[in-house]
Motif scaffolding. Structure first.
Motif, PDB file in Angstrom:
ATOM      1  N   ILE A 114      -3.953  -5.683   5.551  1.00 20.25           N
ATOM      2  CA  ILE A 114      -2.954  -4.896   5.948  1.00 20.25           C
ATOM      3  C   ILE A 114      -2.015  -4.302   4.852  1.00 20.25           C
ATOM      4  O   ILE A 114      -0.706  -3.379   5.837  1.00 20.25           O
ATOM      5  CB  ILE A 114      -2.734  -6.134   4.171  1.00 20.25           C
ATOM      6  CG1 ILE A 114      -2.599  -7.104   4.774  1.00 20.25           C
ATOM      7  CG2 ILE A 114      -1.383  -5.974   3.339  1.00 20.25           C
ATOM      8  CD1 ILE A 114      -2.899  -8.038   3.182  1.00 20.25           C
ATOM      9  N   HIS A 115      -2.589  -2.895   4.366  1.00 18.52           N
ATOM     10  CA  HIS A 115      -2.157  -1.333   4.582  1.00 18.52           C
ATOM     11  C   HIS A 115      -1.496  -1.350   5.923  1.00 18.52           C
ATOM     12  O   HIS A 115      -0.766  -0.573   5.631  1.00 18.52           O
ATOM     13  CB  HIS A 115      -3.046  -0.612   3.424  1.00 18.52           C
ATOM     14  CG  HIS A 115      -2.559   0.863   3.160  1.00 18.52           C
ATOM     15  ND1 HIS A 115      -3.147   1.547   3.889  1.00 18.52           N
ATOM     16  CD2 HIS A 115      -1.591   0.854   1.726  1.00 18.52           C
ATOM     17  CE1 HIS A 115      -2.484   2.341   3.431  1.00 18.52           C
ATOM     18  NE2 HIS A 115      -1.184   2.158   2.126  1.00 18.52           N
ATOM     19  N   ARG A 116      -2.595  -0.742   6.354  1.00 21.80           N
ATOM     20  CA  ARG A 116      -2.826  -0.355   7.997  1.00 21.80           C
ATOM     21  C   ARG A 116      -1.131  -1.015   8.570  1.00 21.80           C
ATOM     22  O   ARG A 116      -1.190  -0.362   9.611  1.00 21.80           O
ATOM     23  CB  ARG A 116      -3.969  -0.157   9.044  1.00 21.80           C
ATOM     24  CG  ARG A 116      -4.946   0.643   8.130  1.00 21.80           C
ATOM     25  CD  ARG A 116      -6.621   0.353   8.937  1.00 21.80           C
ATOM     26  NE  ARG A 116      -5.946   0.301  10.634  1.00 21.80           N
ATOM     27  CZ  ARG A 116      -7.143  -0.337  11.744  1.00 21.80           C
ATOM     28  NH1 ARG A 116      -8.161  -1.446  10.714  1.00 21.80           N
ATOM     29  NH2 ARG A 116      -6.864  -0.469  12.381  1.00 21.80           N
ATOM     30  N   ASP A 125       5.397   4.071   4.761  1.00 21.88           N
ATOM     31  CA  ASP A 125       5.138   5.724   5.435  1.00 21.88           C
ATOM     32  C   ASP A 125       3.663   5.932   4.794  1.00 21.88           C
ATOM     33  O   ASP A 125       3.319   5.224   4.170  1.00 21.88           O
ATOM     34  CB  ASP A 125       6.421   6.741   4.787  1.00 21.88           C
ATOM     35  CG  ASP A 125       6.232   7.139   4.042  1.00 21.88           C
ATOM     36  OD1 ASP A 125       5.384   7.174   3.139  1.00 21.88           O
ATOM     37  OD2 ASP A 125       7.408   7.376   2.694  1.00 21.88           O
ATOM     38  N   ALA A 126       3.726   7.585   5.622  1.00 23.08           N
ATOM     39  CA  ALA A 126       1.617   7.260   5.748  1.00 23.08           C
ATOM     40  C   ALA A 126       1.951   7.984   3.992  1.00 23.08           C
ATOM     41  O   ALA A 126       1.127   7.855   3.417  1.00 23.08           O
ATOM     42  CB  ALA A 126       2.258   8.893   6.299  1.00 23.08           C
ATOM     43  N   ARG A 127       2.651   8.277   2.808  1.00 22.84           N
ATOM     44  CA  ARG A 127       2.756   8.148   1.488  1.00 22.84           C
ATOM     45  C   ARG A 127       2.795   7.124   0.311  1.00 22.84           C
ATOM     46  O   ARG A 127       2.687   6.635  -0.055  1.00 22.84           O
ATOM     47  CB  ARG A 127       3.558   9.271   1.152  1.00 22.84           C
ATOM     48  CG  ARG A 127       3.466  10.515   1.492  1.00 22.84           C
ATOM     49  CD  ARG A 127       4.267  11.784   0.539  1.00 22.84           C
ATOM     50  NE  ARG A 127       3.542  12.847   1.313  1.00 22.84           N
ATOM     51  CZ  ARG A 127       5.204  13.380   1.099  1.00 22.84           C
ATOM     52  NH1 ARG A 127       6.279  13.709   0.152  1.00 22.84           N
ATOM     53  NH2 ARG A 127       4.753  14.846   1.654  1.00 22.84           N
ATOM     54  N   ASN A 128       2.652   5.845   2.062  1.00 25.62           N
ATOM     55  CA  ASN A 128       2.876   4.654   0.636  1.00 25.62           C
ATOM     56  C   ASN A 128       4.866   4.625   0.077  1.00 25.62           C
ATOM     57  O   ASN A 128       4.037   3.631  -0.947  1.00 25.62           O
ATOM     58  CB  ASN A 128       1.566   4.647  -0.475  1.00 25.62           C
ATOM     59  CG  ASN A 128       0.310   4.189   0.318  1.00 25.62           C
ATOM     60  OD1 ASN A 128       0.165   4.098   1.040  1.00 25.62           O
ATOM     61  ND2 ASN A 128      -0.551   4.095  -0.575  1.00 25.62           N
ATOM     62  N   ASN A 129       5.315   5.672   0.705  1.00 24.73           N
ATOM     63  CA  ASN A 129       6.770   4.835   0.245  1.00 24.73           C
ATOM     64  C   ASN A 129       7.292   3.544   1.034  1.00 24.73           C
ATOM     65  O   ASN A 129       7.055   3.912   2.419  1.00 24.73           O
ATOM     66  CB  ASN A 129       7.756   5.840   0.609  1.00 24.73           C
ATOM     67  CG  ASN A 129       7.694   6.849  -0.080  1.00 24.73           C
ATOM     68  OD1 ASN A 129       7.260   6.451  -1.438  1.00 24.73           O
ATOM     69  ND2 ASN A 129       6.877   8.041   0.130  1.00 24.73           N
TER      70      ASN A 129
HETATM   71  C1  NAG Z   1      -1.830   4.579   0.485  1.00 23.28           C
HETATM   72  O1  NAG Z   1      -2.465   2.846  -0.585  1.00 23.28           O
HETATM   73  C2  NAG Z   1      -3.615   2.917   0.367  1.00 23.28           C
HETATM   74  C3  NAG Z   1      -4.144   1.087  -0.455  1.00 23.28           C
HETATM   75  O2  NAG Z   1      -3.861   0.668  -1.938  1.00 23.28           O
HETATM   76  C4  NAG Z   1      -4.530   3.757  -0.469  1.00 23.28           C
HETATM   77  O3  NAG Z   1      -6.084   3.739  -0.100  1.00 23.28           O
HETATM   78  C5  NAG Z   1      -4.377   5.006  -0.016  1.00 23.28           C
HETATM   79  O4  NAG Z   1      -5.308   6.050  -0.804  1.00 23.28           O
HETATM   80  C6  NAG Z   1      -2.889   5.502  -0.445  1.00 23.28           C
HETATM   81  N1  NAG Z   1      -2.163   7.134   0.486  1.00 23.28           N
HETATM   82  C7  NAG Z   1      -1.967   7.279  -0.418  1.00 23.28           C
HETATM   83  C8  NAG Z   1      -1.378   8.661   0.103  1.00 23.28           C
HETATM   84  O5  NAG Z   1      -1.222   8.003  -1.468  1.00 23.28           O
END
Ligand code: NAG
Ligand code: NAG
Length: 380
Positions: A114-116, A125-129
């Protein structure tokens, strides 16, 4: 002599580089270039066929090559979503089901994918924002790799799908002016608008024989209530989304479509059963049907005869249904009796040209578009 050759080689390599760069730019900006030739439209849907992203199983099979493969595939699909969303600025981005490659993935792997997928489809985005999608929304269809075929239906798989991707059956009205009336039946005020369209997403995985009746009944209760709504407001065009295509004769989109039953429940199907397809076509009267599932893509036009002359023949009984009402009032048990033995003129006289060859003013048509998979070579 050698000098002349050197010069030739040099100019050839320049030409080669220029061609490569041009090809690269062309493919990289393909969506942007296409969008220039696309007329503007009031409501735009971007459809993405079966991305079927792989994960842990592939890594076990091919630890090194698999990792590289997944990485390249993720970047490729991300480019597909991102470039088409930015070029076409759709109102909706729709993933046509089979989001992941297996319905049996473990809980931990499910959340990884799901995350991918959220990153691939440009939602984070790549930082989860969270990426602000502006005014576009994503929605999804449930495919066999998301919740399994009827024989495999499990409450656990269905719940994790609905918790993460939303309801299996849903509908809303969308107005070309921009108003959206979400997931609810009419509100007379809205129905008056001329630019109104009804968007419907159905759980195609449980319309035919399903081990857990609950989900099948949910889908059919929804379909029947919608059929009642459609007969009240037939003028609102219906845009219908199904993961599995409607039934068609051999060779139209698939050489030999099959349905495999196990224990009486669907273990595999290329198309919905003829009875389900007839019901959806005649009783919901869709203007356009979108689906995924087959990976290659296809275009088909169903010509449906007028109300007074609906030639649907119920198998061996020879009973001819001459009105849409007769067909739409069949119970699910009755439909099951004729499931594969129904003869529907609208399904047998099909064209793949995008327009019907039916003359006669009163016939209406439903165009069915099977969306080609977004996967690189259609199989990952
Ligand atoms: C983003 O979230 C995923 C899953 O929640 C985690 O595995 C990953 O390390 C996170 N990445 C960053 C850059 O915080
Ligand atoms: C037109 O319709 C007829 C049935 O009336 C069908 O047999 C034929 O294949 C169709 N032709 C095309 C080009 O779709």
């Amino acid at each position: 002599m050698t000098k002349v050759w050197l010069r030739r080689i040099r100019s050839l390599s320049v030409v080669y580089t220029v061609v490569l760069v041009a090809a690269n730019l062309y493919f990289y900006n393909y969506a942007k270039i296409l969008s220039v030739f696309h007329p503007p439209s009031d409501i735009r849907f971007n459809l993405y066929g079966d991305p079927q992203i792989e994960g842990d199983a592939k890594l076990q099979r091919q630890p090194r090559v698999g990792r590289l493969d997944l990485l390249i595939n993720d970047y490729y699909l991300h480019h597909v979503y991102k470039s088409t969303i930015s070029a076409f600025r759709p109102r909706y981005a729709v993933t046509m089901g089979d989001i992941f490659s297996s319905q049996w993935v473990s809980r931990a792997e499910y959340y990884k994918r799901i995350h991918r997928f959220k990153w691939i489809s440009n939602q984070i985005d790549a930082r989860n924002n969270t990426i602000d999608g502006g005014d576009h929304r994503h929605f999804y269809l449930a495919g066999n790799h998301d919740i399994g075929y009827g024989e495999e239906t499990r409450a656990y798989h269905i719940n994790r799908y609905t918790n993460n991707f939303g309801p299996l059956n849903r509908e809303w009205l969308v107005d070309i002016g921009g108003t959206v009336t979400d997931d609810q039946h009419d509100n007379e005020h809205n129905v008056a608008s001329a630019g109104l369209h009804r968007v419907v997403v159905l759980n195609a995985m449980n319309l035919d024989a399903t081990r857990m009746e609950k989900y099948r009944h949910e889908a059919w209760d929804f379909v029947r209530s919608l059929a009642g709504e459609r007969s009240k407001h037939p003028d609102i065009p219906l845009i219908l989304f199904l993961h599995i295509p409607l039934n068609k004769p051999d060779g139209v989109c698939e050489p030999q479509p099959t349905i495999i039953l196990d224990d009486g429940f669907v273990a595999y199907q290329d198309y919905l059963s003829p009875a389900t397809s007839a019901y959806l076509l005649h009783c919901l009267k869709p203007t356009i049907v979108f689906n995924g599932h087959d990976h290659n893509g296809c275009l088909a036009t169903h010509a449906v005869w007028p109300e007074t002359n609906t030639p649907v023949i119920l198998g061996a009984s020879g009973r001819v249904l001459t009105s849409t009402e007769d067909l739409c009032s069949l119970t699910l048990d009755e439909l099951d009796v004729y499931s594969s033995k129904i003869e529907d003129f609208a399904q047998s006289t099909i064209s793949t040209t995008g327009s019907s060859n039916m003359t006669g003013a009163s016939a209406w048509t439903a165009i069915e578009i099977t969306v080609r998979s977004a996967m690189g070579a259609y199989n990952g």
